[in-house]
Design a protein around this motif. Sequence first.
Motif, PDB file in Angstrom:
ATOM      1  N   VAL A  27       0.642   0.926  -1.082  1.00  0.00           N
ATOM      2  CA  VAL A  27       1.680  -0.114  -1.009  1.00  0.00           C
ATOM      3  C   VAL A  27       1.513  -1.084  -2.172  1.00  0.00           C
ATOM      4  O   VAL A  27       2.488  -1.468  -2.822  1.00  0.00           O
ATOM      5  CB  VAL A  27       1.633  -0.854   0.343  1.00  0.00           C
ATOM      6  N   THR A  66      -1.810 -10.469   9.076  1.00  0.00           N
ATOM      7  CA  THR A  66      -0.709 -10.084   8.207  1.00  0.00           C
ATOM      8  C   THR A  66      -1.117 -10.208   6.753  1.00  0.00           C
ATOM      9  O   THR A  66      -1.626 -11.248   6.327  1.00  0.00           O
ATOM     10  CB  THR A  66       0.521 -10.989   8.447  1.00  0.00           C
ATOM     11  N   CYS A  90       7.053  -7.790   1.791  1.00  0.00           N
ATOM     12  CA  CYS A  90       6.538  -6.528   2.316  1.00  0.00           C
ATOM     13  C   CYS A  90       5.288  -6.905   3.100  1.00  0.00           C
ATOM     14  O   CYS A  90       4.262  -7.240   2.520  1.00  0.00           O
ATOM     15  CB  CYS A  90       6.204  -5.552   1.191  1.00  0.00           C
ATOM     16  N   GLU A  91       5.406  -6.911   4.412  1.00  0.00           N
ATOM     17  CA  GLU A  91       4.301  -7.318   5.278  1.00  0.00           C
ATOM     18  C   GLU A  91       3.592  -6.100   5.850  1.00  0.00           C
ATOM     19  O   GLU A  91       4.234  -5.216   6.421  1.00  0.00           O
ATOM     20  CB  GLU A  91       4.807  -8.147   6.457  1.00  0.00           C
ATOM     21  N   LEU A  92       2.301  -6.094   5.717  1.00  0.00           N
ATOM     22  CA  LEU A  92       1.468  -5.104   6.367  1.00  0.00           C
ATOM     23  C   LEU A  92       0.819  -5.822   7.543  1.00  0.00           C
ATOM     24  O   LEU A  92       0.124  -6.830   7.356  1.00  0.00           O
ATOM     25  CB  LEU A  92       0.396  -4.572   5.420  1.00  0.00           C
ATOM     26  N   PRO A 139      -2.518  -0.398   8.678  1.00  0.00           N
ATOM     27  CA  PRO A 139      -1.540  -1.289   9.308  1.00  0.00           C
ATOM     28  C   PRO A 139      -0.801  -0.578  10.440  1.00  0.00           C
ATOM     29  O   PRO A 139      -0.487   0.609  10.336  1.00  0.00           O
ATOM     30  CB  PRO A 139      -0.584  -1.646   8.169  1.00  0.00           C
ATOM     31  N   ILE A 142       4.595  -1.815   8.862  1.00  0.00           N
ATOM     32  CA  ILE A 142       4.926  -2.297   7.530  1.00  0.00           C
ATOM     33  C   ILE A 142       6.387  -2.704   7.581  1.00  0.00           C
ATOM     34  O   ILE A 142       7.251  -1.912   7.955  1.00  0.00           O
ATOM     35  CB  ILE A 142       4.691  -1.227   6.441  1.00  0.00           C
TER      36      ILE A 142
END
Length: 149
Positions: A27, A66, A90-92, A139, A142
């Motif tokens: 990512v 996060t 873009c959150e994992l 994660p 995502i």
Amino acid sequence: MDRAESRLQHALSRGQQPLAELDLDEVWLRFVRFGSQRLDTADTPDADGLLFQYGTHAFEGPPVFTLDLARQFEMNDASGEHDHYIQLHCELRYEPVPRLRALGHFESWFFHGTDDELDRWADGLRRQEFWTIVRHFHPHEIRVYQEKV
């Protein structure tokens, strides 16, 4: 700029691997590649920036660790004055296990048009101790979204 979110989605989904199966390293590589593509932004020092931040938060229910990769664009009004920012995230999201919670909170910014180099900033983050810890976890979600701030 209007297509920034779809461009990020495309950059993250390139190849055969579904977004949910990507790990932190993949990512990050794709996000930095997206961040290196210059878009038509205002000619100000903070018009196009990348943010790397992490922490444990309970914004939408139970606590979640996060790791948020964001790209921020300054938006100006018709007279060229600052109006607002658009942040593309873009959150994992990870289970908040003790090892991740112990990392606390962290943030680091990069802005195009400064003396800093994107690759040096990105490589510097990957050499931090937290990277070694986070990469051992996968994660559970995502999420890509855009917001006005």
